[in-house]
Design a protein around this motif. Sequence first.
Motif, PDB file in Angstrom:
ATOM      1  N   MET A  44       0.855  -1.107   0.064  1.00  0.00           N
ATOM      2  CA  MET A  44       0.072   0.142   0.078  1.00  0.00           C
ATOM      3  C   MET A  44       0.958   1.509  -0.254  1.00  0.00           C
ATOM      4  O   MET A  44       0.619   2.238  -0.813  1.00  0.00           O
ATOM      5  CB  MET A  44      -0.920  -0.089   1.230  1.00  0.00           C
ATOM      6  N   ALA A  45       2.039   1.316   0.712  1.00  0.00           N
ATOM      7  CA  ALA A  45       2.869   2.293   1.042  1.00  0.00           C
ATOM      8  C   ALA A  45       3.239   2.769  -0.330  1.00  0.00           C
ATOM      9  O   ALA A  45       3.290   4.095  -0.918  1.00  0.00           O
ATOM     10  CB  ALA A  45       3.702   2.283   2.012  1.00  0.00           C
ATOM     11  N   ASP A  46       3.787   1.700  -1.334  1.00  0.00           N
ATOM     12  CA  ASP A  46       4.428   2.005  -2.572  1.00  0.00           C
ATOM     13  C   ASP A  46       3.151   2.478  -3.498  1.00  0.00           C
ATOM     14  O   ASP A  46       3.495   3.512  -4.447  1.00  0.00           O
ATOM     15  CB  ASP A  46       5.016   0.800  -3.321  1.00  0.00           C
ATOM     16  N   VAL A  47       2.008   2.149  -3.522  1.00  0.00           N
ATOM     17  CA  VAL A  47       0.960   2.371  -4.550  1.00  0.00           C
ATOM     18  C   VAL A  47       0.816   3.788  -4.101  1.00  0.00           C
ATOM     19  O   VAL A  47       0.644   4.642  -4.965  1.00  0.00           O
ATOM     20  CB  VAL A  47      -0.096   1.502  -4.431  1.00  0.00           C
ATOM     21  N   ALA A  48       0.555   4.139  -2.875  1.00  0.00           N
ATOM     22  CA  ALA A  48       0.065   5.437  -2.385  1.00  0.00           C
ATOM     23  C   ALA A  48       1.155   6.554  -2.749  1.00  0.00           C
ATOM     24  O   ALA A  48       0.828   7.662  -3.096  1.00  0.00           O
ATOM     25  CB  ALA A  48      -0.053   5.410  -0.755  1.00  0.00           C
ATOM     26  N   ARG A  49       2.462   6.030  -2.806  1.00  0.00           N
ATOM     27  CA  ARG A  49       3.537   6.944  -2.936  1.00  0.00           C
ATOM     28  C   ARG A  49       3.611   7.265  -4.636  1.00  0.00           C
ATOM     29  O   ARG A  49       3.624   8.423  -4.841  1.00  0.00           O
ATOM     30  CB  ARG A  49       4.769   6.370  -2.679  1.00  0.00           C
ATOM     31  N   ALA A  50       3.119   6.437  -5.340  1.00  0.00           N
ATOM     32  CA  ALA A  50       3.000   6.550  -6.804  1.00  0.00           C
ATOM     33  C   ALA A  50       1.933   7.655  -7.041  1.00  0.00           C
ATOM     34  O   ALA A  50       1.747   8.344  -7.974  1.00  0.00           O
ATOM     35  CB  ALA A  50       2.786   5.263  -7.620  1.00  0.00           C
ATOM     36  N   LEU A  51       0.854   7.795  -6.270  1.00  0.00           N
ATOM     37  CA  LEU A  51      -0.411   8.392  -6.509  1.00  0.00           C
ATOM     38  C   LEU A  51      -0.114   9.873  -5.722  1.00  0.00           C
ATOM     39  O   LEU A  51      -0.959  10.587  -5.806  1.00  0.00           O
ATOM     40  CB  LEU A  51      -1.557   7.678  -5.754  1.00  0.00           C
ATOM     41  N   SER A  52       0.830   9.896  -4.832  1.00  0.00           N
ATOM     42  CA  SER A  52       1.013  11.118  -4.024  1.00  0.00           C
ATOM     43  C   SER A  52       0.017  11.161  -3.046  1.00  0.00           C
ATOM     44  O   SER A  52      -0.420  12.507  -2.939  1.00  0.00           O
ATOM     45  CB  SER A  52       1.276  12.453  -4.831  1.00  0.00           C
ATOM     46  N   ARG A  53      -0.344  10.189  -2.459  1.00  0.00           N
ATOM     47  CA  ARG A  53      -1.440  10.381  -1.431  1.00  0.00           C
ATOM     48  C   ARG A  53      -0.770   9.681  -0.143  1.00  0.00           C
ATOM     49  O   ARG A  53      -0.316   8.774  -0.211  1.00  0.00           O
ATOM     50  CB  ARG A  53      -2.759   9.618  -1.905  1.00  0.00           C
TER      51      ARG A  53
END
Length: 405
Positions: A44-53
């Motif tokens: 989740m942290a990686d996905v969120a980082r890609a989304l800037s959220r």
Amino acid sequence: MASSAGVVNIRRDVDDKFYRYRMPVLLTKIEGKGNGIKTVIPNMADVARALSRPPTYPTKFFGCELGAQTSVDEKNDRYIVNGAHDAARLRELLDGFIEKFVLCRACKNPETDLVVTTKNRHEDIVRDCKACGELTGVDMRHKLTTFILKNPPKNAKKGKKKGGNGEANNGNGDEGAEDDGGGSDDELTQRIKAEAAELNTDAALAKEDWSVDTSEEAVRARVKALEGSMAAAVLAGDDEGGDDDDGADGPYGVLGVWIEENRADAGAVQVYKKAQELGIEKKHKTVLVLIQALFDTNVVAQIPTYAPLLVKMVTSEKHQKALLGGVERLVGIAHPELVPAVPKILMALYQVGVLDEEVVTQWGTHVSKKYVDKDISKRVRKASEPFLKWLEEADDDDDDEDEED
Ligand SMILES: [Zn+2]
């Protein structure tokens, strides 16, 4: 950012290998069993980082959409949704999160910041697009917005940075942060323009269960509502300083007629300009007229369309009371068939940020003959009960759905 897990386009509907905005494929892992079964999202942290959220936002979003509890342990990167949910479903929900809280609504680019703005003591969340510069609001009816307001994005910048290199990264520098306090008229005007540009999308959003009625009957009903608005302007002449503006020739009547004649083409900005031209853009009575002249049986869908106008004009408790008076007249006199829709109407007004909880609660619990007769006043207030109850409950359930793991 690629990992062995694979990478997909942030917009999965874009079938382009060279699309520059990519994110890791969301992974899931079921843990526990029976009542304790849960779905862990290891990346989740990686996905969120890609989304800037922040990773808490999509996690919480899943919880809202699935009606499931979530738990978050940021230090150990543990993001969990209670219950067993398959990866395909969560990926679909992630698409929904991206659509609603990441992509610019104007240009669909994912390089946006979430910014919390405050107006009339009401908070709003907008996507600030680095690609096209538009500010586009998120749907404040979504439950996640409550969470975002309580946990605002840390790196929200007001200043726009030029020259995106395509990498939607999460730089935390606060260079470019400006304190503009949101107070200048220029900014307000800019915002009105930005929001006016997206009125159509907004209206479509809110349309869900209300169909547009352009029948002759509906047009007649609108004219009737307008007549109501004149009468209201006359009736309400007791507290705006005794001006004799109240007849059909006075500014309120002129505004009402103008809106009725131009409603099909006039957007929020034009209506505001007309009120300004008449010198009544700050009067609370103008709000009373607006509600009745602008809205008809489609009021629930129409409110978001005119949200920027309402936000700009409803600037005090007195304005809010006039707004509620307009609603009473709209549903009590012009469109009695709308009485059951009162909770939806109030909800729509509350969500665009022009009704305060205290004002609407006070209104709902005190019958008044100011705008309509006593029977109608009672009926409208009775109909508003589910909304008032919802407000009260929304107040009570604060953090109790958050559970640390
Ligand atoms: Zn954009």
